[in-house]
Design a protein around this motif. Structure first.
Motif, PDB file in Angstrom:
ATOM      1  N   PRO A 156      20.181  26.422  61.349  1.00  0.00           N
ATOM      2  CA  PRO A 156      19.732  25.177  61.774  1.00  0.00           C
ATOM      3  C   PRO A 156      18.852  24.521  60.750  1.00  0.00           C
ATOM      4  CG  PRO A 156      18.789  26.329  63.326  1.00  0.00           C
ATOM      5  CD  PRO A 156      19.388  27.261  62.599  1.00  0.00           C
ATOM      6  N   GLU A 157      18.718  23.038  60.435  1.00  0.00           N
ATOM      7  CA  GLU A 157      17.904  22.645  59.322  1.00  0.00           C
ATOM      8  C   GLU A 157      17.236  21.381  60.202  1.00  0.00           C
ATOM      9  OE1 GLU A 157      20.192  22.961  55.328  1.00  0.00           O
ATOM     10  OE2 GLU A 157      20.530  21.282  56.257  1.00  0.00           O
ATOM     11  N   ILE A 158      16.273  21.045  59.641  1.00  0.00           N
ATOM     12  CA  ILE A 158      15.331  19.891  59.881  1.00  0.00           C
ATOM     13  C   ILE A 158      15.455  18.903  58.848  1.00  0.00           C
ATOM     14  CG2 ILE A 158      12.766  18.848  60.390  1.00  0.00           C
ATOM     15  CD1 ILE A 158      11.986  21.871  61.181  1.00  0.00           C
ATOM     16  N   LEU A 159      15.912  17.808  59.007  1.00  0.00           N
ATOM     17  CA  LEU A 159      16.316  16.940  58.063  1.00  0.00           C
ATOM     18  C   LEU A 159      15.078  15.696  58.338  1.00  0.00           C
ATOM     19  CD1 LEU A 159      18.047  15.779  55.561  1.00  0.00           C
ATOM     20  CD2 LEU A 159      19.425  14.496  57.633  1.00  0.00           C
ATOM     21  N   VAL A 160      14.731  15.273  57.271  1.00  0.00           N
ATOM     22  CA  VAL A 160      13.609  14.270  57.432  1.00  0.00           C
ATOM     23  C   VAL A 160      13.971  13.278  56.440  1.00  0.00           C
ATOM     24  CG1 VAL A 160      11.328  13.477  57.158  1.00  0.00           C
ATOM     25  CG2 VAL A 160      11.607  15.904  57.830  1.00  0.00           C
TER      26      VAL A 160
ATOM     27  N   SER B   1      15.645  18.201  53.105  1.00  0.00           N
ATOM     28  CA  SER B   1      16.102  19.280  54.425  1.00  0.00           C
ATOM     29  C   SER B   1      15.342  20.475  54.401  1.00  0.00           C
ATOM     30  CB  SER B   1      17.567  19.327  54.090  1.00  0.00           C
ATOM     31  OG  SER B   1      18.179  20.102  55.146  1.00  0.00           O
ATOM     32  N   VAL B   2      15.252  20.946  55.307  1.00  0.00           N
ATOM     33  CA  VAL B   2      14.118  22.411  55.523  1.00  0.00           C
ATOM     34  C   VAL B   2      15.127  23.287  56.675  1.00  0.00           C
ATOM     35  CG1 VAL B   2      12.085  23.342  55.970  1.00  0.00           C
ATOM     36  CG2 VAL B   2      12.158  21.089  54.762  1.00  0.00           C
ATOM     37  N   PRO B   3      15.515  24.469  56.095  1.00  0.00           N
ATOM     38  CA  PRO B   3      15.724  25.310  57.164  1.00  0.00           C
ATOM     39  C   PRO B   3      15.045  25.825  58.018  1.00  0.00           C
ATOM     40  CG  PRO B   3      15.904  26.392  54.839  1.00  0.00           C
ATOM     41  CD  PRO B   3      15.529  25.055  54.896  1.00  0.00           C
ATOM     42  N   TRP B   4      15.231  26.143  59.094  1.00  0.00           N
ATOM     43  CA  TRP B   4      14.315  26.790  59.944  1.00  0.00           C
ATOM     44  C   TRP B   4      14.933  27.891  60.940  1.00  0.00           C
ATOM     45  CZ3 TRP B   4      14.308  26.590  65.282  1.00  0.00           C
ATOM     46  CH2 TRP B   4      15.282  25.672  65.897  1.00  0.00           C
ATOM     47  N   PRO B   5      14.580  28.845  61.357  1.00  0.00           N
ATOM     48  CA  PRO B   5      13.155  29.139  61.030  1.00  0.00           C
ATOM     49  C   PRO B   5      12.664  29.362  59.602  1.00  0.00           C
ATOM     50  CG  PRO B   5      13.990  31.068  62.079  1.00  0.00           C
ATOM     51  CD  PRO B   5      14.896  29.898  61.983  1.00  0.00           C
ATOM     52  N   ALA B   6      11.546  29.053  59.058  1.00  0.00           N
ATOM     53  CA  ALA B   6      11.457  29.157  57.419  1.00  0.00           C
ATOM     54  C   ALA B   6      11.061  30.691  57.313  1.00  0.00           C
ATOM     55  CB  ALA B   6      10.261  28.366  57.081  1.00  0.00           C
ATOM     56  N   GLU B   7      11.740  30.976  56.209  1.00  0.00           N
ATOM     57  CA  GLU B   7      11.362  32.608  55.982  1.00  0.00           C
ATOM     58  C   GLU B   7      10.140  32.613  55.332  1.00  0.00           C
ATOM     59  OE1 GLU B   7      14.253  34.326  53.700  1.00  0.00           O
ATOM     60  OE2 GLU B   7      15.859  33.338  54.417  1.00  0.00           O
TER      61      GLU B   7
ATOM     62  N   HIS C 264      15.574  14.610  61.951  1.00  0.00           N
ATOM     63  CA  HIS C 264      16.844  15.160  62.749  1.00  0.00           C
ATOM     64  C   HIS C 264      16.558  16.566  62.891  1.00  0.00           C
ATOM     65  CE1 HIS C 264      19.032  11.295  61.726  1.00  0.00           C
ATOM     66  NE2 HIS C 264      18.237  11.363  60.600  1.00  0.00           N
ATOM     67  N   VAL C 265      16.634  16.785  64.275  1.00  0.00           N
ATOM     68  CA  VAL C 265      16.645  18.340  64.560  1.00  0.00           C
ATOM     69  C   VAL C 265      17.956  18.799  65.117  1.00  0.00           C
ATOM     70  CG1 VAL C 265      15.137  20.308  66.016  1.00  0.00           C
ATOM     71  CG2 VAL C 265      14.146  18.530  64.226  1.00  0.00           C
ATOM     72  N   GLN C 266      18.530  19.693  65.104  1.00  0.00           N
ATOM     73  CA  GLN C 266      19.483  20.431  65.834  1.00  0.00           C
ATOM     74  C   GLN C 266      19.053  21.267  66.821  1.00  0.00           C
ATOM     75  OE1 GLN C 266      20.989  22.768  62.676  1.00  0.00           O
ATOM     76  NE2 GLN C 266      22.472  21.301  62.122  1.00  0.00           N
ATOM     77  N   GLN C 267      19.149  20.729  68.165  1.00  0.00           N
ATOM     78  CA  GLN C 267      18.569  21.181  69.217  1.00  0.00           C
ATOM     79  C   GLN C 267      19.177  22.239  69.874  1.00  0.00           C
ATOM     80  OE1 GLN C 267      18.162  17.657  72.063  1.00  0.00           O
ATOM     81  NE2 GLN C 267      15.971  18.096  71.814  1.00  0.00           N
ATOM     82  N   GLY C 268      20.738  22.652  69.589  1.00  0.00           N
ATOM     83  CA  GLY C 268      21.378  23.658  70.182  1.00  0.00           C
ATOM     84  C   GLY C 268      22.664  23.411  69.497  1.00  0.00           C
ATOM     85  N   LEU C 269      23.650  24.265  69.693  1.00  0.00           N
ATOM     86  CA  LEU C 269      24.900  24.197  68.877  1.00  0.00           C
ATOM     87  C   LEU C 269      25.656  22.979  69.457  1.00  0.00           C
ATOM     88  CD1 LEU C 269      26.202  27.997  69.973  1.00  0.00           C
ATOM     89  CD2 LEU C 269      25.222  27.239  67.768  1.00  0.00           C
ATOM     90  N   GLY C 270      25.712  22.252  68.226  1.00  0.00           N
ATOM     91  CA  GLY C 270      26.567  20.765  68.420  1.00  0.00           C
ATOM     92  C   GLY C 270      25.711  19.817  68.830  1.00  0.00           C
ATOM     93  N   LYS C 271      24.207  19.906  68.829  1.00  0.00           N
ATOM     94  CA  LYS C 271      23.705  18.673  69.519  1.00  0.00           C
ATOM     95  C   LYS C 271      22.678  18.460  68.171  1.00  0.00           C
ATOM     96  CE  LYS C 271      21.117  17.277  73.169  1.00  0.00           C
ATOM     97  NZ  LYS C 271      20.600  17.470  74.786  1.00  0.00           N
TER      98      LYS C 271
END
Length: 117
Positions: free
Chosen positions: A89-93, A110-116, A47-54
């Protein structure tokens, strides 16, 4: 009247995000068999947040009867984010066991991106 300076447009993160699902180890056996070893048929849902609210999700292929699957599959996501989104945003796998009628949840990360860096 004093002339006003034009403000530059806000920076955005626009482009394609590549998420590669490599492998998993030691998954739970969700399928119980009477005459052969218990196993799972795992696949990932990203699951990737493509933009605000999507949020968009994509799946890998499933691997039959394997508790240590190697997918090595790259999924591509189009993204368009403001420079400083809040929250990040987060990447949820998620990892699921494929069954004919439904799927069994096996785990997630769950991984935040961009990763620090």
């Amino acid at each position: 009247d004093m002339p006003t300076e034009a403000q530059p447009p806000p920076q955005r993160w626009v482009g394609q995000l590549q998420v590669t699902c490599l492998s998993a180890t030691g998954l739970r056996a969700a399928d119980k068999h009477m005459f052969k070893k218990d196993s799972s048929d795992p696949y990932c849902v990203v699951h990737v947040q493509q933009g605000l609210g999507k949020t968009v999700h994509k799946k890998t292929h499933h691997i039959s009867e394997n508790l240590n699957p190697v997918w090595n599959e790259t999924l591509l996501f189009d993204v368009d984010w403001p420079e400083q989104p809040a929250p990040l945003p987060e990447i949820l796998v998620e990892v699921w066991d494929k069954d004919k009628l439904s799927s069994d949840f096996l785990g997630e990360v769950s991984v935040p991106w961009p990763a620090e860096t």
